[in-house]
Write a protein that holds these residues in place. Sequence first.
Motif, short mmCIF file in Angstrom:
data_model
loop_
_atom_site.label_atom_id
_atom_site.label_comp_id
_atom_site.label_asym_id
_atom_site.label_seq_id
_atom_site.Cartn_x
_atom_site.Cartn_y
_atom_site.Cartn_z
N ASN A 181 -10.33 -2.78 -10.49
CA ASN A 181 -10.80 -3.53 -11.65
C ASN A 181 -10.44 -2.72 -12.91
O ASN A 181 -10.86 -1.58 -13.06
CB ASN A 181 -12.32 -3.71 -11.52
N SER A 234 -5.79 -6.52 -8.82
CA SER A 234 -7.11 -6.99 -8.46
C SER A 234 -7.23 -7.18 -6.94
O SER A 234 -8.26 -6.85 -6.34
CB SER A 234 -7.40 -8.30 -9.21
N SER A 275 -11.35 -3.24 -15.88
CA SER A 275 -12.38 -3.31 -16.90
C SER A 275 -12.85 -1.90 -17.28
O SER A 275 -13.15 -1.08 -16.41
CB SER A 275 -13.54 -4.15 -16.36
C1 LIG Z 1 -14.67 -6.05 -13.33
O1 LIG Z 1 -15.76 -5.34 -13.86
C2 LIG Z 1 -16.46 -6.00 -14.90
C3 LIG Z 1 -17.47 -5.06 -15.49
O2 LIG Z 1 -18.09 -4.29 -14.51
C4 LIG Z 1 -17.06 -7.28 -14.36
O3 LIG Z 1 -17.73 -7.97 -15.41
C5 LIG Z 1 -15.94 -8.13 -13.82
O4 LIG Z 1 -16.44 -9.33 -13.23
C6 LIG Z 1 -15.11 -7.39 -12.80
N1 LIG Z 1 -13.95 -8.16 -12.45
C7 LIG Z 1 -13.59 -8.42 -11.21
C8 LIG Z 1 -12.36 -9.25 -11.00
O5 LIG Z 1 -14.22 -8.01 -10.28
#
Ligand SMILES: *[C@@H]1O[C@H](CO)[C@@H](O)[C@H](O)[C@H]1NC(C)=O
Length: 697
Positions: free
Chosen positions: A181, A176, A183
């Motif tokens: 990311n 991170s 996700s």
């Molecule tokens: C990563 O991406 C997701 C979806 O786009 C978002 O909800 C989340 O906050 C992000 N995480 C970080 C650590 O930026």
Amino acid sequence: MSQPLTTIKSFTSTKPPQLCTYLCLIILCIIGFYSLHHPHQNPTPKPQTALHFHSLFLSSASNSTISSYLRALTLHPHLAGTKPSLDTILYVQTHFQNLNLNTHKVSYKTLLSYPRHSSVTTHFSNGTTLDMPLNEPGVASLDVVQPYHAYSPSGSVKAKVVYVNFGTEEDYRKVSSMGVNVSGCVVVVKKGEFLSRGGVVKVAEAKGAIGVLLYAEEDDGLRGGGIERGTVMRGVGDPLSPGWAGVEGGERLDLEDNEVLKRFPKIPSLPLSLENADVILGSLGGPMVPPEWRGKAQRVGPGPSMVNLTYQGENKMVSIQNVFAVIKGLEEPDRYVLLGNHRDAWTYGAVDPNSGTAALLDIARRYALLMRGGWNPRRTIILCSWDAEEFGMIGSTEWVEQNLVNLGAKAVAYLNVDCAVQGPGFFAGATPQLDNLLVEVTKKVEDPDSQGATVYEKWETTDRLINIQRLSGVDSDFAPFLQHAGVPSVDIYYGRDFPVYHTAFDSYDWMTKHADPFFRRHVTVAGVWGLLGLRLADDSILPFKYLSYADQLQGYKDFLSNLLDESISLNPLTTSIQELVSAAIKVENEAKRLRKQETKGDFVALKIRALNDRLMLAERGFLDADGLQGRQWFKHLVYGPPRDYESKLSFFPGIADAIFQSIGMGRRDGQAEVQHEIWRVARAIQRAASALQGELT
Ligand SMILES: *[C@@H]1O[C@H](CO)[C@@H](O)[C@H](O)[C@H]1NC(C)=O
Ligand SMILES: *[C@@H]1O[C@H](CO)[C@@H](O)[C@H](O)[C@H]1NC(C)=O
Ligand SMILES: *[C@@H]1O[C@H](CO)[C@@H](O)[C@H](O)[C@H]1NC(C)=O
Ligand SMILES: *[C@@H]1O[C@H](CO)[C@@H](O)[C@H](O)[C@H]1NC(C)=O
């Protein structure tokens, strides 16, 4: 102190029994016959006699019988719930029966999980596509289950890949901090020692990953392209009967029940071969991996390579069976010493777990031999062959849940062996009151790898200090016995971290080539294990030392005092440990006195029985009816897995959880939480002390 035995060679060759063995047997028969016909003069075998039988046990070892058992058990892969596993059930059952041991089976209907179809396809940025079949080289047999993660949900995901090292919180923080990311991505994770398979998937899921590919690194070139199977279920036991036994016709939760759903991951995962992991990782872009991650991977991603991970599995209710041989105790039939090992395997299971099964079967053979010579244990010995351990300790857990009250009232100790022989070096784990016995027993058994030395001598020189691990993990069948039922437990094995773990190459062939060519280590494990069983079953006063427990707890308290700030008081622990010390000293003195009067008839026998009950029940004091917060199945407040795998504590799981939770709280609330858990542990120690002391307030 119990009477010293002289060191007896535990290892004999395949030669037929020697003349002295026959002579011993004849003499023992005469003694047995005599005691049968002179019940008044000799109502119970004297300690001397038990000692004699224990020597006979050690001298009746045989590597050839053990190797033949292992060969028979590993002819076919025998995954729990499949047809070939029935053959191994029958094999163990028939073995016990042929020895004239009282044998029975107990079955449960539980939810197991099998693969139907899986594929991993990588799409590279240059437009090429590569199928990465989950094949292990040279494995043609359709009987070998394809590599998979039991209880992974079915699903198909296609996404960019991110490499996250071992997949710990720390690793995700690093990813991170590079602006990556995960996700919506598929993460590739290297199997590490910190996180269980299920833990890896759980963390990945929490970070928003949609799929997980898990591979195991090769450190010694011995894996041979094997791929590691395993379960990703959370918790212990049958998921549909959490906390009670999954008997035929019994209560079962719905698959959609929240209690059930929380045990399963929500994102699909598959194991990956090292070779394929290297190809995927070699094709990643993005920032460079942190230098401390080491290994071949260069970049973290995400992508540009994309992976299509597709898995279709089938969860189904199947019948599993535990097999038992019971050797009834002559004087205390209602006190149990249990020796247990699981029988089910991901593939052939030569190491995991049937090296242990072979040792168990040889112990059965040797115990039966002693019985033919007139021996009967003082307490009941139960040999247990568990099913479906690989899916989450299911066979043993259901049985412990079903027999909770009887075990709580009558189980003296549980002696576990899982992967008995993995390579060189003796390893042991135990609850601390058993440390002393473990040391005594290893002084009687010959080391398999150095002529003329005992296991103890080799162990001591290798480890400098004898190192006995504690049983906070949930990696084998001791977990339900200790962590749920509070039964003092032991776990022993030779070697660790064997390279063919959960692969198709965990075969008899691998065992004879790499881990134990002449089955000497098997003989040694059976010797230590079987002698532990004999001592616990035959010693008139249970060989438990609670001063060792108190010492260990004191060590834990000191560790905590370095970890926690001064606003948190450890005085409750100090006081309760002191109570345990006093009770332990009192008990030692009492045992000394009783030992001197042992021959003085029924009155003393009852006093010894009462003392033994206190020794047995003290461990139960560490149980708490409410269990760990949010994980009530775990009742033991000293040993159990912390919720946070990064915890520095491998003991006091409730305190570990509170420390973890306090991070997200205000200072005062966090402190109160930790302090409360310290009080709970202190009260548990007090309960143990008071059970040992044996007086009402
Ligand atoms: C990563 O991406 C997701 C979806 O786009 C978002 O909800 C989340 O906050 C992000 N995480 C970080 C650590 O930026
Ligand atoms: C495409 O990239 C992959 C991964 O880097 C590589 O293995 C493959 O040989 C490449 N194919 C072509 C046609 O260049
Ligand atoms: C992923 O692979 C599966 C199995 O081969 C296939 O059915 C599916 O269509 C693929 N998904 C995508 C998005 O290409
Ligand atoms: C048992 O041990 C003897 C002596 O070391 C050895 O010759 C024999 O091959 C071993 N048997 C097996 C089955 O490994």
